[in-house]
Design a protein around this motif. Structure first.
Motif, PDB file in Angstrom:
ATOM      1  N   ASP A  11       0.588  -1.248  -0.212  1.00  0.00           N
ATOM      2  CA  ASP A  11       0.113   0.115  -0.072  1.00  0.00           C
ATOM      3  C   ASP A  11       0.853   1.205  -0.069  1.00  0.00           C
ATOM      4  O   ASP A  11       0.677   2.316  -0.804  1.00  0.00           O
ATOM      5  N   PHE A  12       2.083   1.369   0.830  1.00  0.00           N
ATOM      6  CA  PHE A  12       2.874   2.093   0.975  1.00  0.00           C
ATOM      7  C   PHE A  12       3.479   2.582  -0.540  1.00  0.00           C
ATOM      8  O   PHE A  12       3.582   3.682  -0.865  1.00  0.00           O
ATOM      9  N   ILE A  13       3.938   1.556  -1.268  1.00  0.00           N
ATOM     10  CA  ILE A  13       4.638   1.817  -2.674  1.00  0.00           C
ATOM     11  C   ILE A  13       3.562   2.333  -3.541  1.00  0.00           C
ATOM     12  O   ILE A  13       3.905   3.354  -4.410  1.00  0.00           O
ATOM     13  N   ALA A  14       2.338   1.621  -3.525  1.00  0.00           N
ATOM     14  CA  ALA A  14       1.406   2.137  -4.285  1.00  0.00           C
ATOM     15  C   ALA A  14       1.026   3.714  -4.151  1.00  0.00           C
ATOM     16  O   ALA A  14       0.702   4.449  -4.909  1.00  0.00           O
ATOM     17  N   ALA A  15       0.962   4.042  -2.557  1.00  0.00           N
ATOM     18  CA  ALA A  15       0.844   5.782  -2.505  1.00  0.00           C
ATOM     19  C   ALA A  15       1.910   6.459  -3.033  1.00  0.00           C
ATOM     20  O   ALA A  15       1.430   7.534  -3.522  1.00  0.00           O
ATOM     21  N   ALA A  16       3.043   5.924  -2.989  1.00  0.00           N
ATOM     22  CA  ALA A  16       4.189   6.650  -3.527  1.00  0.00           C
ATOM     23  C   ALA A  16       4.080   6.637  -5.101  1.00  0.00           C
ATOM     24  O   ALA A  16       4.375   7.906  -5.783  1.00  0.00           O
ATOM     25  N   GLN A  17       3.487   5.723  -5.714  1.00  0.00           N
ATOM     26  CA  GLN A  17       3.413   5.966  -7.076  1.00  0.00           C
ATOM     27  C   GLN A  17       2.170   6.802  -7.581  1.00  0.00           C
ATOM     28  O   GLN A  17       2.242   7.758  -8.440  1.00  0.00           O
ATOM     29  N   SER A  70       8.530  14.602  -6.131  1.00  0.00           N
ATOM     30  CA  SER A  70       8.310  14.457  -4.855  1.00  0.00           C
ATOM     31  C   SER A  70       8.098  13.020  -4.461  1.00  0.00           C
ATOM     32  O   SER A  70       7.691  12.259  -5.231  1.00  0.00           O
ATOM     33  N   TYR A  71       8.666  12.759  -3.276  1.00  0.00           N
ATOM     34  CA  TYR A  71       8.609  11.350  -2.716  1.00  0.00           C
ATOM     35  C   TYR A  71       8.340  11.034  -1.228  1.00  0.00           C
ATOM     36  O   TYR A  71       8.429  11.993  -0.452  1.00  0.00           O
ATOM     37  N   LEU A  72       7.616   9.860  -1.164  1.00  0.00           N
ATOM     38  CA  LEU A  72       7.408   9.621   0.290  1.00  0.00           C
ATOM     39  C   LEU A  72       8.241   9.212   1.502  1.00  0.00           C
ATOM     40  O   LEU A  72       8.283   9.361   2.437  1.00  0.00           O
ATOM     41  N   GLU A  73       9.478   8.840   0.910  1.00  0.00           N
ATOM     42  CA  GLU A  73      10.603   8.358   1.819  1.00  0.00           C
ATOM     43  C   GLU A  73      11.915   8.402   0.678  1.00  0.00           C
ATOM     44  O   GLU A  73      11.764   8.772  -0.216  1.00  0.00           O
ATOM     45  N   ASN A  74      12.839   8.074   1.435  1.00  0.00           N
ATOM     46  CA  ASN A  74      14.290   8.183   0.953  1.00  0.00           C
ATOM     47  C   ASN A  74      15.073   6.739   1.540  1.00  0.00           C
ATOM     48  O   ASN A  74      15.116   6.585   2.525  1.00  0.00           O
ATOM     49  N   ALA A 114      10.031   3.759  -6.050  1.00  0.00           N
ATOM     50  CA  ALA A 114       9.185   4.633  -5.982  1.00  0.00           C
ATOM     51  C   ALA A 114       9.721   5.754  -5.012  1.00  0.00           C
ATOM     52  O   ALA A 114       8.864   6.780  -4.424  1.00  0.00           O
ATOM     53  N   PHE A 115      10.794   5.668  -4.297  1.00  0.00           N
ATOM     54  CA  PHE A 115      11.484   6.373  -3.369  1.00  0.00           C
ATOM     55  C   PHE A 115      12.711   7.123  -3.646  1.00  0.00           C
ATOM     56  O   PHE A 115      13.390   6.683  -4.621  1.00  0.00           O
ATOM     57  N   SER A 116      13.130   8.138  -3.029  1.00  0.00           N
ATOM     58  CA  SER A 116      14.147   8.816  -3.327  1.00  0.00           C
ATOM     59  C   SER A 116      15.654   8.246  -3.013  1.00  0.00           C
ATOM     60  O   SER A 116      15.626   7.457  -2.012  1.00  0.00           O
ATOM     61  N   TRP A 128       2.918   4.283  11.776  1.00  0.00           N
ATOM     62  CA  TRP A 128       3.346   3.759  10.516  1.00  0.00           C
ATOM     63  C   TRP A 128       2.262   2.737  10.142  1.00  0.00           C
ATOM     64  O   TRP A 128       1.281   2.312  10.579  1.00  0.00           O
ATOM     65  N   PRO A 129       2.346   2.423   8.644  1.00  0.00           N
ATOM     66  CA  PRO A 129       1.397   1.441   8.041  1.00  0.00           C
ATOM     67  C   PRO A 129       1.389   0.050   8.970  1.00  0.00           C
ATOM     68  O   PRO A 129       2.395  -0.237   9.472  1.00  0.00           O
ATOM     69  N   GLU A 130       0.246  -0.472   9.211  1.00  0.00           N
ATOM     70  CA  GLU A 130      -0.025  -1.402  10.196  1.00  0.00           C
ATOM     71  C   GLU A 130       1.048  -2.769  10.020  1.00  0.00           C
ATOM     72  O   GLU A 130       1.259  -3.043  10.991  1.00  0.00           O
ATOM     73  N   GLU A 131       1.472  -3.136   8.955  1.00  0.00           N
ATOM     74  CA  GLU A 131       2.165  -4.049   8.822  1.00  0.00           C
ATOM     75  C   GLU A 131       3.615  -3.770   9.411  1.00  0.00           C
ATOM     76  O   GLU A 131       3.984  -4.966  10.006  1.00  0.00           O
ATOM     77  N   ILE A 132       4.178  -2.895   9.447  1.00  0.00           N
ATOM     78  CA  ILE A 132       5.436  -2.690   9.930  1.00  0.00           C
ATOM     79  C   ILE A 132       5.462  -1.429  11.239  1.00  0.00           C
ATOM     80  O   ILE A 132       6.204  -0.912  11.313  1.00  0.00           O
TER      81      ILE A 132
END
Length: 423
Positions: free
Chosen positions: A172-178, A187-191, A242-244, A291-295
Motif C-alpha cells: 500500500d505504501f509503495i502504491a501511495a508513492a506511485q 516528490s517522494y514519500l521516503e528516501n 518509488a522512493f528517493s 506507520w502502516p500497520e504491517e510494520i
C-alpha cells in the motif's frame, strides 16, 4: 596591636567586597554541571534556560554547561568509553540513545537514579520506564521516547486522494508513492539511499521480530526469519523505484523538505522537532500518523536517554537536577511549547494541551503509535553488532551480495569479532 588592626582592616575590606557583590560575605561560585551531547548545543541551551527559570531552588547555585561529544550518538558513546579508559574527568550528564544503554549499565559505570526519580515515578509512562531501567534499576532518565511516526504533507496527500488510515501494508505504501508521483513527479514519500542508518534496520526488526543472537549469545542471523524478513523488506522498498535515493543526514536531506522533494517520512518521533525547525513556513501542512500497520510495531532505538557516570564530579546533585528536568510536568510542558517534544508522562496523555499542535494539528496519531510501542532487545554489544551488520545490509541493498551470503558473512564476523555479547 598593629597585627590586630591589620586583620580588622582585611576583614572589613572582605565584607565591603561581599556587600558590593550583593551578598553578606564572599560570593559563592555556582556548581557547574557539564552536559555532554551531540549535534548542536543550540538544541539544549534554550531548554536549560527553561529549566532554570522554573527551578528557583537551583537558579542561583548551578550552571548547566553544554559541550559537544561529537556529531552523533555513536561519537558520544565512543568519547565516554575513552574517558573511562583514560581516567579523564567525566561530565555530570551524558546524552545517549537506548542503543548504547545496556553496554554501560552492564559495565557498572552508571549512577543509580532511583532515589531522585522516586518522587516522579507514578507519572512516568511504562514505555519510558522500560528505557530508564536495566536489571530493574533506574540508570537513565528520558530525554525523549521515539515511537514510529509517519510524518506526511496532509495538503498534498489530500489533493492526491491518499488516506493514510487505508495504507496498511508495504505494498500500500509503495502504491501511495506511485500515486503521488503521478501528480508530483519530483516528490517522494521516503528516501532509501545507502548506506541506511542503523535505526532503519532496528525499526524494521521491531516489526519482524528479528534478533541477531539467541539468549545464550549464539549468533543466528542467517537462520532467523525475522532478520531475513527485515532485510527483504528494506530491499523491496529500495528496489521499488518509488522512493528517493537521498541519504539521511546528507547535505541534501534537510533541503529536500523545503523544496518538497520529500513530503513524507517513516521515522522516530524526534523528526517532528527537525521539521518544525527546518520548515516553519509549512506549519499546518504536515501531519502525523502511525506507520502502516504491517510494520507499525516498535520504536526508533527505544528513545533518547540521559545517564550520569557513577564517578561524575557531582553525581548526586546531577541526579536531582536531571530527575526534575526530565520528569517535572510543568518544566516539560514549557519545553514542549518551545520544541514540540511530547513528554513521556501519563499526565501529558490526558492533557488537551498536547492533543493539538500549531505545526502538526491533530496529534492523536502520535498517541496511537504509543499503543504499539516496543523496544528492540539491545544487548551490551549492540552498537558493535549494528556496525557489522549494517555493512552487509548495504552490500545486499546495493546488489553486491545475495541475501544468504550477506547474512552468513554477518554471522561469521559477529562470531569472530564479538564472540558472545553477554560475556
Amino acid at each position: 596591636m598593629k597585627k590586630r588592626k591589620i586583620m580588622a582592616l582585611i576583614t572589613a575590606m572582605s565584607l565591603t567586597a561581599g556587600l558590593a557583590a550583593g551578598t553578606t560575605g564572599f560570593a559563592e561560585e555556582k556548581t557547574v554541571l557539564r552536559m555532554m551531547v551531540w549535534g548542536s548545543i543550540d538544541d539544549y541551551v534554550p531548554n536549560n534556560d527553561i529549566f532554570l527559570e522554573n527551578s528557583p531552588e537551583y537558579a542561583d547555585s548551578i550552571e548547566l554547561s553544554v559541550e559537544l561529544g561529537g556529531s552523533g550518538d555513536a561519537d558520544v558513546a565512543e568519547r565516554f568509553r575513552l574517558m573511562l579508559a583514560s581516567g579523564e574527568e567525566l561530565p555530570d550528564m551524558i546524552r545517549l540513545n537506548y542503543t548504547q544503554f545496556a553496554e554501560f549499565a552492564a559495565a557498572g559505570v552508571l549512577y543509580d537514579l532511583g532515589t531522585a526519580i522516586a518522587p516522579y515515578e507514578e507519572d512516568i509512562i511504562d514505555a519510558a520506564k522500560e528505557l530508564m531501567t536495566y536489571d530493574g534499576v533506574y540508570y537513565a532518565a528520558i530525554h525523549e521516547i521515539k515511537p514510529k511516526i509517519w510524518f506526511y504533507r496532509s495538503d498534498i496527500f489530500e489533493e492526491c486522494g491518499i488516506d493514510v488510515a487505508e495504507v496498511k501494508t508495504m505494498d500500500d505504501f509503495i502504491a501511495a508513492a506511485q500515486t503521488i508521483s503521478e501528480t508530483y513527479p519530483d516528490s517522494y514519500l521516503e528516501n532509501y539511499g545507502t548506506p541506511l542508518n542503523n535505526y532503519d534496520l532496528t525499526m524494521m526488526l521491531c516489526a519482524t521480530g528479528g534478533t541477531f543472537c539467541d539468549e545464550e549469545g549464539n549468533y543466528h542471523c542467517a537462520e532467523d526469519e525475522g532478520v531475513r524478513a527485515a532485510f527483504e523488506n528494506l530491499k523491496k522498498l529500495k528496489d521499488s523505484g518509488a522512493f528517493s535515493d537521498i541519504v539521511e543526514w546528507s547535505a541534501d536531506w534537510q533541503a529536500a523538505f523545503s523544496d518538497d522533494t520529500l513530503i513524507s517520512q517513516l521515522l522516530g518521533g524526534w523528526m517532528k522537532d527537525h521539521l518544525i525547525n527546518w520548515t516553519p513556513e509549512n506549519a499546518g501542512k504536515w501531519a502525523v500518523a502511525p506507520w502502516p500497520e504491517e510494520i507499525a510495531a516498535g520504536s526508533e532505538s527505544g528513545g533518547g536517554i540521559w545517564v550520569i557516570p557513577k564517578n561524575a564530579p557531582h553525581a548526586e546533585l546531577a541526579a536531582e537536577v536531571l530527575a526534575k528536568y526530565a520528569c517535572d510536568a510543568e518544566i516539560q510542558k514549557a519545553i514542549y511549547d518551545r520544541t514540540g517534544k511530547i513528554p513521556p508522562l501519563k499526565s501529558a496523555a490526558e492533557d488537551e494541551h498536547y492533543l493539538n499542535s500549531d505545526y502538526f494539528g491533530d496529534m492523536s496519531g502520535y498517541f496511537e503509535a504509543l499503543e504499539v510501542f516496543s523496544v528492540y532487545p539491545y544487548n551490551p554489544c549492540s552498537s558493535q553488532e549494528l556496525t557489522i551488520i549494517g555493512d552487509y545490509l548495504t552490500q545486499y541493498l546495493d546488489g553486491a551480495l545475495e541475501l544468504d551470503a550477506a547474512l552468513e558473512s554477518a554471522d561469521a564476523d559477529l562470531k569472530n569479532q564479538i564472540g558472545n555479547p553477554y560475556q
